[in-house]
Design a protein around this motif. Sequence first.
Motif, PDB file in Angstrom:
ATOM      1  N   ILE A  28      -7.239  20.643  57.918  1.00  0.00           N
ATOM      2  CA  ILE A  28      -6.147  19.724  58.234  1.00  0.00           C
ATOM      3  C   ILE A  28      -4.878  20.546  58.430  1.00  0.00           C
ATOM      4  N   ALA A  29      -4.266  20.436  59.586  1.00  0.00           N
ATOM      5  CA  ALA A  29      -3.002  21.127  59.810  1.00  0.00           C
ATOM      6  C   ALA A  29      -1.914  20.492  58.953  1.00  0.00           C
ATOM      7  N   PHE A  30      -1.155  21.306  58.254  1.00  0.00           N
ATOM      8  CA  PHE A  30      -0.079  20.795  57.414  1.00  0.00           C
ATOM      9  C   PHE A  30       1.141  20.556  58.296  1.00  0.00           C
ATOM     10  N   CYS A  31       1.258  19.334  58.777  1.00  0.00           N
ATOM     11  CA  CYS A  31       2.336  18.971  59.694  1.00  0.00           C
ATOM     12  C   CYS A  31       2.662  17.490  59.497  1.00  0.00           C
ATOM     13  N   ASP A  32       3.761  17.056  60.095  1.00  0.00           N
ATOM     14  CA  ASP A  32       4.204  15.670  59.926  1.00  0.00           C
ATOM     15  C   ASP A  32       3.158  14.671  60.390  1.00  0.00           C
ATOM     16  N   GLU A  33       2.475  14.981  61.482  1.00  0.00           N
ATOM     17  CA  GLU A  33       1.506  14.040  62.051  1.00  0.00           C
ATOM     18  C   GLU A  33       0.337  13.779  61.098  1.00  0.00           C
ATOM     19  N   ASN A  34       0.021  14.756  60.246  1.00  0.00           N
ATOM     20  CA  ASN A  34      -1.132  14.620  59.359  1.00  0.00           C
ATOM     21  C   ASN A  34      -0.767  14.210  57.934  1.00  0.00           C
ATOM     22  N   ALA A 105       2.410  26.844  56.245  1.00  0.00           N
ATOM     23  CA  ALA A 105       2.976  26.068  57.355  1.00  0.00           C
ATOM     24  C   ALA A 105       4.491  26.221  57.273  1.00  0.00           C
ATOM     25  N   PRO A 106       5.033  27.321  57.777  1.00  0.00           N
ATOM     26  CA  PRO A 106       6.448  27.676  57.557  1.00  0.00           C
ATOM     27  C   PRO A 106       7.462  26.624  57.991  1.00  0.00           C
ATOM     28  N   ASP A 107       7.064  25.705  58.869  1.00  0.00           N
ATOM     29  CA  ASP A 107       7.982  24.650  59.293  1.00  0.00           C
ATOM     30  C   ASP A 107       7.962  23.439  58.370  1.00  0.00           C
ATOM     31  N   TYR A 108       7.137  23.492  57.353  1.00  0.00           N
ATOM     32  CA  TYR A 108       6.986  22.368  56.423  1.00  0.00           C
ATOM     33  C   TYR A 108       7.858  22.619  55.193  1.00  0.00           C
ATOM     34  N   GLU A 180       0.370  14.319  52.330  1.00  0.00           N
ATOM     35  CA  GLU A 180       1.778  14.408  51.927  1.00  0.00           C
ATOM     36  C   GLU A 180       1.929  14.294  50.420  1.00  0.00           C
ATOM     37  N   HIS A 181       1.247  13.331  49.810  1.00  0.00           N
ATOM     38  CA  HIS A 181       1.388  13.130  48.371  1.00  0.00           C
ATOM     39  C   HIS A 181       0.781  14.285  47.583  1.00  0.00           C
ATOM     40  N   VAL A 182      -0.302  14.854  48.065  1.00  0.00           N
ATOM     41  CA  VAL A 182      -0.919  15.984  47.361  1.00  0.00           C
ATOM     42  C   VAL A 182      -0.034  17.221  47.464  1.00  0.00           C
ATOM     43  N   ILE A 183       0.520  17.483  48.643  1.00  0.00           N
ATOM     44  CA  ILE A 183       1.434  18.623  48.784  1.00  0.00           C
ATOM     45  C   ILE A 183       2.645  18.438  47.879  1.00  0.00           C
ATOM     46  N   ASP A 184       3.212  17.241  47.856  1.00  0.00           N
ATOM     47  CA  ASP A 184       4.375  16.989  47.002  1.00  0.00           C
ATOM     48  C   ASP A 184       4.024  17.107  45.517  1.00  0.00           C
ATOM     49  N   ALA A 185       2.833  16.660  45.157  1.00  0.00           N
ATOM     50  CA  ALA A 185       2.408  16.763  43.762  1.00  0.00           C
ATOM     51  C   ALA A 185       2.300  18.225  43.344  1.00  0.00           C
ATOM     52  N   LEU A 186       1.640  19.028  44.164  1.00  0.00           N
ATOM     53  CA  LEU A 186       1.475  20.442  43.820  1.00  0.00           C
ATOM     54  C   LEU A 186       2.817  21.172  43.865  1.00  0.00           C
ATOM     55  N   THR A 209      11.592  36.665  37.058  1.00  0.00           N
ATOM     56  CA  THR A 209      11.392  35.225  36.862  1.00  0.00           C
ATOM     57  C   THR A 209      10.282  34.655  37.734  1.00  0.00           C
ATOM     58  N   ILE A 210       9.438  35.514  38.271  1.00  0.00           N
ATOM     59  CA  ILE A 210       8.284  35.084  39.061  1.00  0.00           C
ATOM     60  C   ILE A 210       7.028  35.633  38.397  1.00  0.00           C
ATOM     61  N   PRO A 211       5.994  34.806  38.185  1.00  0.00           N
ATOM     62  CA  PRO A 211       4.770  35.310  37.552  1.00  0.00           C
ATOM     63  C   PRO A 211       4.185  36.508  38.300  1.00  0.00           C
ATOM     64  N   GLN A 212       3.438  37.307  37.567  1.00  0.00           N
ATOM     65  CA  GLN A 212       2.876  38.538  38.147  1.00  0.00           C
ATOM     66  C   GLN A 212       1.975  38.226  39.336  1.00  0.00           C
ATOM     67  N   LYS A 213       1.263  37.119  39.255  1.00  0.00           N
ATOM     68  CA  LYS A 213       0.466  36.647  40.399  1.00  0.00           C
ATOM     69  C   LYS A 213       1.231  35.498  41.047  1.00  0.00           C
ATOM     70  N   PRO A 214       1.995  35.771  42.098  1.00  0.00           N
ATOM     71  CA  PRO A 214       2.863  34.728  42.665  1.00  0.00           C
ATOM     72  C   PRO A 214       2.089  33.679  43.438  1.00  0.00           C
ATOM     73  N   SER A 215       2.762  32.593  43.736  1.00  0.00           N
ATOM     74  CA  SER A 215       2.170  31.519  44.532  1.00  0.00           C
ATOM     75  C   SER A 215       1.871  32.001  45.944  1.00  0.00           C
ATOM     76  N   ARG A 216       0.719  31.619  46.460  1.00  0.00           N
ATOM     77  CA  ARG A 216       0.365  31.891  47.859  1.00  0.00           C
ATOM     78  C   ARG A 216       0.648  30.685  48.737  1.00  0.00           C
ATOM     79  N   MET A 217       1.091  29.592  48.120  1.00  0.00           N
ATOM     80  CA  MET A 217       1.255  28.329  48.828  1.00  0.00           C
ATOM     81  C   MET A 217       2.722  27.994  49.090  1.00  0.00           C
TER      82      MET A 217
END
Length: 256
Positions: A28-34, A105-108, A180-186, A209-217
């Motif tokens: 699923i493309a992470f974009c407004d349409e989806n 999805a850098p535009d998100y 949208e709700h899952v992305i916002d939840a995470l 102030t960033i964990p040693q294993k940073p977020s990839r998301m």
Amino acid sequence: MNTFEFSAIYWDLYLNLEADLIKMSDYIAFCDENKPTFSIELLKQLLAIGSEFDIVCKSYCEFLGELSKIENRVQDKHKDILFYAAVFSQERPSIFEEVVQVKVAPDYFTMPMDTWKCNPQEHRNPKLNCAPEWWWAYTQNKHNRNGVISEYAGQEQPLGEKTYKSQYIGKKLFQLASLEHVIDALASLFILEMYYYKDLATVHNIDVTIPQKPSRMFYLLDWETHIVPMYDVVSVNSTLKFERKPSKKDLEIFTK
């Protein structure tokens, strides 16, 4: 609890939840349409993230020293989320205004907690307070998944119902388990854990102030990546000399 314990207890699980959502970007493309897209997999992730958010909120409130002030605490998830909002509005009010960029999805961009409304003086009043929209979607699926969203029948409509329901009238509740709700939840869980980690780092005099294993998301805009202690400066030449060890009061936070 120190930052290493935090990473083992909370952050590693966050990264596991994050990995599941990253996999969804292959399909699923992470974009407004989806954003309205829903599925069983997204429902599973929403339920898991919502549960973990509740757990981390409780732990963070305990850390902030506020949990002991609860009187007549109601064992209701929605009421609990309003209590957390009351604590954060007093202790960490900027948490509601954080903007997150989705790395895959850098535009998100999203502000997942901006719909989290709280009146600290009456934080139990449903007419004056509401949880984030994604949390509303989570609790609806947790408690009444086979239902259909209809007009509110009560005399006094809660703020959350008034804010969220109109756009979903006629839909089945499991359709709220959307991308949208899952992305916002995470993203909300990410913000919460970043704040928690930063406070732990400050207490234990750790400058990162960033964990040693940073977020990839996610990427948190304007996040201060380092905490640098500012000591009493005796002389300033090519070398700085300090006359005492730093204390917590000496900490000045800025972005390197």
